[in-house]
Motif scaffolding. Structure first.
Motif, PDB file in Angstrom:
ATOM      1  N   SER A   1      -4.115 -32.045 -11.441  1.00  0.00           N
ATOM      2  CA  SER A   1      -3.701 -32.693 -10.133  1.00  0.00           C
ATOM      3  C   SER A   1      -2.987 -34.025 -10.246  1.00  0.00           C
ATOM      4  O   SER A   1      -3.147 -34.703 -11.186  1.00  0.00           O
ATOM      5  CB  SER A   1      -4.983 -32.850  -9.268  1.00  0.00           C
ATOM      6  N   LEU A   2      -1.779 -34.209  -9.389  1.00  0.00           N
ATOM      7  CA  LEU A   2      -1.012 -35.243  -9.362  1.00  0.00           C
ATOM      8  C   LEU A   2      -1.288 -36.084  -7.904  1.00  0.00           C
ATOM      9  O   LEU A   2      -1.629 -35.506  -7.165  1.00  0.00           O
ATOM     10  CB  LEU A   2       0.294 -35.008  -9.197  1.00  0.00           C
ATOM     11  N   LEU A   3      -1.507 -37.398  -8.316  1.00  0.00           N
ATOM     12  CA  LEU A   3      -2.198 -38.299  -7.066  1.00  0.00           C
ATOM     13  C   LEU A   3      -0.791 -38.703  -6.229  1.00  0.00           C
ATOM     14  O   LEU A   3      -0.478 -39.741  -6.043  1.00  0.00           O
ATOM     15  CB  LEU A   3      -2.862 -39.449  -7.696  1.00  0.00           C
ATOM     16  N   ASP A   4      -0.259 -37.521  -5.610  1.00  0.00           N
ATOM     17  CA  ASP A   4       1.073 -37.653  -4.670  1.00  0.00           C
ATOM     18  C   ASP A   4       1.111 -36.429  -3.892  1.00  0.00           C
ATOM     19  O   ASP A   4       0.953 -35.450  -4.335  1.00  0.00           O
ATOM     20  CB  ASP A   4       2.258 -37.862  -5.673  1.00  0.00           C
ATOM     21  N   TYR A   5       0.599 -36.728  -2.763  1.00  0.00           N
ATOM     22  CA  TYR A   5       0.573 -35.713  -1.703  1.00  0.00           C
ATOM     23  C   TYR A   5       1.770 -35.378  -1.191  1.00  0.00           C
ATOM     24  O   TYR A   5       2.173 -34.238  -0.349  1.00  0.00           O
ATOM     25  CB  TYR A   5      -0.292 -36.116  -0.494  1.00  0.00           C
ATOM     26  N   ASP A   6       3.114 -35.823  -1.691  1.00  0.00           N
ATOM     27  CA  ASP A   6       4.329 -35.397  -1.173  1.00  0.00           C
ATOM     28  C   ASP A   6       4.803 -34.163  -1.673  1.00  0.00           C
ATOM     29  O   ASP A   6       4.548 -33.800  -2.568  1.00  0.00           O
ATOM     30  CB  ASP A   6       5.374 -36.418  -1.458  1.00  0.00           C
ATOM     31  N   TRP A   7       5.151 -33.184  -0.923  1.00  0.00           N
ATOM     32  CA  TRP A   7       5.779 -32.047  -1.324  1.00  0.00           C
ATOM     33  C   TRP A   7       6.893 -31.972  -2.351  1.00  0.00           C
ATOM     34  O   TRP A   7       6.856 -31.254  -3.104  1.00  0.00           O
ATOM     35  CB  TRP A   7       6.332 -31.186   0.008  1.00  0.00           C
ATOM     36  N   ASN A   8       7.514 -33.228  -2.361  1.00  0.00           N
ATOM     37  CA  ASN A   8       8.641 -33.157  -3.245  1.00  0.00           C
ATOM     38  C   ASN A   8       8.302 -34.243  -4.630  1.00  0.00           C
ATOM     39  O   ASN A   8       9.345 -34.858  -4.744  1.00  0.00           O
ATOM     40  CB  ASN A   8       9.942 -33.700  -2.561  1.00  0.00           C
ATOM     41  N   ALA A   9       6.982 -34.394  -4.653  1.00  0.00           N
ATOM     42  CA  ALA A   9       6.524 -35.312  -5.568  1.00  0.00           C
ATOM     43  C   ALA A   9       7.441 -34.908  -7.209  1.00  0.00           C
ATOM     44  O   ALA A   9       7.756 -33.995  -7.120  1.00  0.00           O
ATOM     45  CB  ALA A   9       5.243 -35.287  -5.803  1.00  0.00           C
ATOM     46  N   ASP A  10       7.551 -36.173  -7.796  1.00  0.00           N
ATOM     47  CA  ASP A  10       8.286 -35.864  -9.392  1.00  0.00           C
ATOM     48  C   ASP A  10       7.029 -35.437 -10.255  1.00  0.00           C
ATOM     49  O   ASP A  10       6.520 -36.333 -11.030  1.00  0.00           O
ATOM     50  CB  ASP A  10       8.567 -37.183  -9.476  1.00  0.00           C
ATOM     51  N   PHE A  11       6.953 -34.117 -10.181  1.00  0.00           N
ATOM     52  CA  PHE A  11       5.951 -33.670 -11.350  1.00  0.00           C
ATOM     53  C   PHE A  11       6.266 -33.463 -12.699  1.00  0.00           C
ATOM     54  O   PHE A  11       5.531 -33.643 -13.486  1.00  0.00           O
ATOM     55  CB  PHE A  11       5.601 -32.187 -10.732  1.00  0.00           C
ATOM     56  N   GLY A  12       7.704 -33.847 -12.807  1.00  0.00           N
ATOM     57  CA  GLY A  12       8.102 -33.933 -14.320  1.00  0.00           C
ATOM     58  C   GLY A  12       7.482 -35.081 -14.997  1.00  0.00           C
ATOM     59  O   GLY A  12       7.694 -34.907 -16.114  1.00  0.00           O
ATOM     60  N   GLN A  13       7.207 -35.983 -14.352  1.00  0.00           N
ATOM     61  CA  GLN A  13       6.810 -37.364 -15.107  1.00  0.00           C
ATOM     62  C   GLN A  13       5.369 -37.013 -15.723  1.00  0.00           C
ATOM     63  O   GLN A  13       5.017 -37.757 -16.890  1.00  0.00           O
ATOM     64  CB  GLN A  13       6.449 -38.393 -14.106  1.00  0.00           C
ATOM     65  N   ALA A  14       4.784 -36.009 -15.320  1.00  0.00           N
ATOM     66  CA  ALA A  14       3.354 -35.662 -16.008  1.00  0.00           C
ATOM     67  C   ALA A  14       3.668 -34.495 -17.240  1.00  0.00           C
ATOM     68  O   ALA A  14       2.541 -34.266 -17.834  1.00  0.00           O
ATOM     69  CB  ALA A  14       2.352 -35.252 -15.154  1.00  0.00           C
ATOM     70  N   GLY A  15       4.753 -34.041 -17.225  1.00  0.00           N
ATOM     71  CA  GLY A  15       5.067 -32.780 -18.099  1.00  0.00           C
ATOM     72  C   GLY A  15       4.321 -32.789 -19.502  1.00  0.00           C
ATOM     73  O   GLY A  15       3.928 -31.992 -20.121  1.00  0.00           O
ATOM     74  N   LYS A  16       4.835 -33.843 -20.106  1.00  0.00           N
ATOM     75  CA  LYS A  16       4.494 -34.061 -21.416  1.00  0.00           C
ATOM     76  C   LYS A  16       3.009 -34.152 -21.853  1.00  0.00           C
ATOM     77  O   LYS A  16       2.462 -33.436 -22.695  1.00  0.00           O
ATOM     78  CB  LYS A  16       5.003 -35.526 -21.749  1.00  0.00           C
ATOM     79  N   PHE A  17       2.197 -34.745 -20.771  1.00  0.00           N
ATOM     80  CA  PHE A  17       0.645 -34.825 -20.989  1.00  0.00           C
ATOM     81  C   PHE A  17       0.204 -33.640 -20.656  1.00  0.00           C
ATOM     82  O   PHE A  17      -0.829 -33.159 -21.314  1.00  0.00           O
ATOM     83  CB  PHE A  17       0.472 -36.011 -19.966  1.00  0.00           C
ATOM     84  N   ILE A  18       0.793 -32.684 -19.789  1.00  0.00           N
ATOM     85  CA  ILE A  18       0.131 -31.535 -19.396  1.00  0.00           C
ATOM     86  C   ILE A  18       0.305 -30.528 -20.681  1.00  0.00           C
ATOM     87  O   ILE A  18      -0.705 -29.798 -20.895  1.00  0.00           O
ATOM     88  CB  ILE A  18       0.866 -30.995 -18.125  1.00  0.00           C
ATOM     89  N   HIS A  19       1.618 -30.506 -21.000  1.00  0.00           N
ATOM     90  CA  HIS A  19       1.723 -29.725 -22.350  1.00  0.00           C
ATOM     91  C   HIS A  19       0.715 -30.113 -23.378  1.00  0.00           C
ATOM     92  O   HIS A  19       0.163 -29.033 -24.085  1.00  0.00           O
ATOM     93  CB  HIS A  19       3.291 -30.101 -22.773  1.00  0.00           C
ATOM     94  N   LYS A  20       0.543 -31.420 -23.594  1.00  0.00           N
ATOM     95  CA  LYS A  20      -0.336 -31.929 -24.544  1.00  0.00           C
ATOM     96  C   LYS A  20      -1.797 -31.427 -24.481  1.00  0.00           C
ATOM     97  O   LYS A  20      -2.372 -30.760 -25.363  1.00  0.00           O
ATOM     98  CB  LYS A  20      -0.275 -33.337 -24.902  1.00  0.00           C
TER      99      LYS A  20
END
Length: 257
Positions: free
Chosen positions: A131-150
């Motif tokens: 889960s990302l602490l951003d309710y915006d439909w167009n939130a920047d999910f890419g900032q979390a990508g490295k951590f999710i992959h890890k």
């Protein structure tokens, strides 16, 4: 040739939500992906299942080589159908999300995202809810990508204790501002709820649920503390809801005496 991991992807915001699209792209880097997700938003459905209505699965146009299905039911329905009707073997991992908004603390109880992951855990599948602490439909999910992959890669490499599911929450920050990952406990918090009572033009009462999230926990080992201090929180949860500490106390009542 070593078989690539089979990864089941689901969510509660719907199969077209930006969060799940990002999660699919990350998981494709790790393994073979099958997607079964609701055909419409199913937030706050908890562990609901469909028993009084028919369920429908529709194969949708896949991006690349991912097999994707939309489901008319709840997030838990999606996992049940995936395991029993679609997949030919047990997945090596189930990931749910990336949710648009927090599922930290008490929110885990209400979360469709986490309930899908919990259902996978019940099926004996290592599972993670993101889960990302951003309710915006167009939130920047890419900032979390490295951590999710890890995190996903570590679970695939090391497994999880039987019945353990990871609840991962990611602060709304740029990647460079995230300090790291903390293993935490669930903070004690509640929703101070109230209902906004209104009336239809015909005079019939109706209600909107509103409320305020109140963190009652000052501990520095909680998910709420980690998130407030720019860390990703990882809370191991399980579906055994037995209050083991209370068994001895209840036995002292000598009910059968």
């Amino acid at each position: 040739m070593t078989q690539r991991p089979l990864i089941l992807v689901t969510n509660d915001d719907g199969i077209l939500a930006p969060g799940i699209r990002m999660l699919i792209s990350i998981m494709k880097e790790i393994g073979d992906v099958v997607v079964v997700a609701p055909d419409k938003p199913q937030s706050a459905m908890g562990h609901a299942i469909t028993i009084n209505n028919t369920l429908y699965l529709n194969k949708i146009s896949a991006e690349g080589d991912a097999l994707e299905y939309s489901c008319s039911g709840t997030p838990v329905d999606c996992v049940k159908l995936a395991v029993n009707e679609i997949l030919h073997r047990k997945p090596d991992l189930c990931v749910s999300g990336i949710n648009h908004g927090s599922n930290s603390s008490i929110n885990v109880i209400y979360s469709g995202t986490m309930s899908a992951a919990v259902e996978a855990g019940i099926e004996g599948i290592p599972a993670i809810g993101f889960s990302l602490l951003d309710y915006d439909w167009n939130a920047d999910f890419g900032q979390a990508g490295k951590f999710i992959h890890k995190i996903a890669s570590y679970v695939l490499a090391n497994g999880l204790s039987n019945g353990t599911i990871l609840n991962v929450n990611i602060p709304k920050l740029q990647e460079a501002d995230i300090k790291g990952i903390k293993i935490c406990r669930q903070a004690k918090a509640i929703w101070m709820e109230k209902f906004d009572k209104r009336q239809t033009p015909q005079g019939k009462d109706y209600y909107w649920l509103t409320g305020e999230f109140v963190n009652q926990d000052s501990g520095e080992d909680t998910d709420e503390w980690a998130l407030a201090n720019h860390y990703i929180s990882v809370v191991p949860v399980h579906y055994d809801m037995t209050a083991h500490y209370a068994i001895q106390e209840l036995n002292s009542w000598n009910i059968n005496g």
